[in-house]
Design a protein around this motif. Sequence first.
Motif, PDB file in Angstrom:
ATOM      1  N   ALA A  28       0.675   1.256  10.517  1.00  0.00           N
ATOM      2  CA  ALA A  28       0.092   0.203   9.688  1.00  0.00           C
ATOM      3  C   ALA A  28       0.703   0.268   8.305  1.00  0.00           C
ATOM      4  N   ILE A  29       0.681  -0.851   7.617  1.00  0.00           N
ATOM      5  CA  ILE A  29       1.257  -0.928   6.279  1.00  0.00           C
ATOM      6  C   ILE A  29       0.349  -1.785   5.400  1.00  0.00           C
ATOM      7  N   ALA A  30       0.335  -1.469   4.112  1.00  0.00           N
ATOM      8  CA  ALA A  30      -0.451  -2.226   3.140  1.00  0.00           C
ATOM      9  C   ALA A  30       0.459  -3.212   2.415  1.00  0.00           C
ATOM     10  N   PHE A  31       0.032  -4.461   2.358  1.00  0.00           N
ATOM     11  CA  PHE A  31       0.726  -5.488   1.570  1.00  0.00           C
ATOM     12  C   PHE A  31      -0.146  -5.830   0.373  1.00  0.00           C
ATOM     13  N   ASP A  32       0.467  -6.163  -0.726  1.00  0.00           N
ATOM     14  CA  ASP A  32      -0.200  -6.625  -1.949  1.00  0.00           C
ATOM     15  C   ASP A  32      -0.910  -5.513  -2.703  1.00  0.00           C
ATOM     16  N   GLY A  33      -0.673  -4.275  -2.357  1.00  0.00           N
ATOM     17  CA  GLY A  33      -1.355  -3.172  -3.013  1.00  0.00           C
ATOM     18  C   GLY A  33      -1.024  -3.017  -4.480  1.00  0.00           C
ATOM     19  N   ASN A  34       0.116  -3.493  -4.883  1.00  0.00           N
ATOM     20  CA  ASN A  34       0.511  -3.379  -6.290  1.00  0.00           C
ATOM     21  C   ASN A  34       0.614  -4.734  -6.974  1.00  0.00           C
ATOM     22  N   ALA A  35       0.024  -5.743  -6.388  1.00  0.00           N
ATOM     23  CA  ALA A  35       0.071  -7.076  -6.982  1.00  0.00           C
ATOM     24  C   ALA A  35      -0.655  -7.090  -8.318  1.00  0.00           C
ATOM     25  N   SER A  36      -0.082  -7.754  -9.268  1.00  0.00           N
ATOM     26  CA  SER A  36      -0.653  -7.946 -10.609  1.00  0.00           C
ATOM     27  C   SER A  36      -0.990  -6.646 -11.324  1.00  0.00           C
ATOM     28  N   ILE A  37      -0.256  -5.603 -11.043  1.00  0.00           N
ATOM     29  CA  ILE A  37      -0.525  -4.327 -11.693  1.00  0.00           C
ATOM     30  C   ILE A  37      -0.260  -4.424 -13.202  1.00  0.00           C
TER      31      ILE A  37
END
Length: 68
Positions: A28-37
């Motif tokens: 599994a992979i995470a998408f958008d985890g660093n969005a708008s950091i």
Amino acid sequence: MALVELGRFDRNEAHILIGRLESEDIPAIAFDGNASIADGSQFFIPVRVMVHEDDFAAARAIVASVAR
């Protein structure tokens, strides 16, 4: 390999779920985890957990079993 969205979770839940899935041999992979950091809103944006389409049913069953 086609990825499908398993669900959207807060940042911590997403990474806990990914660990659980990987312990069951479901990559599994995470998408958008660093969005708008940059503007500090990264904790308000849901993280999409993605799995291979062939693993979706098994992954969904795991999510259902822990959501009870």
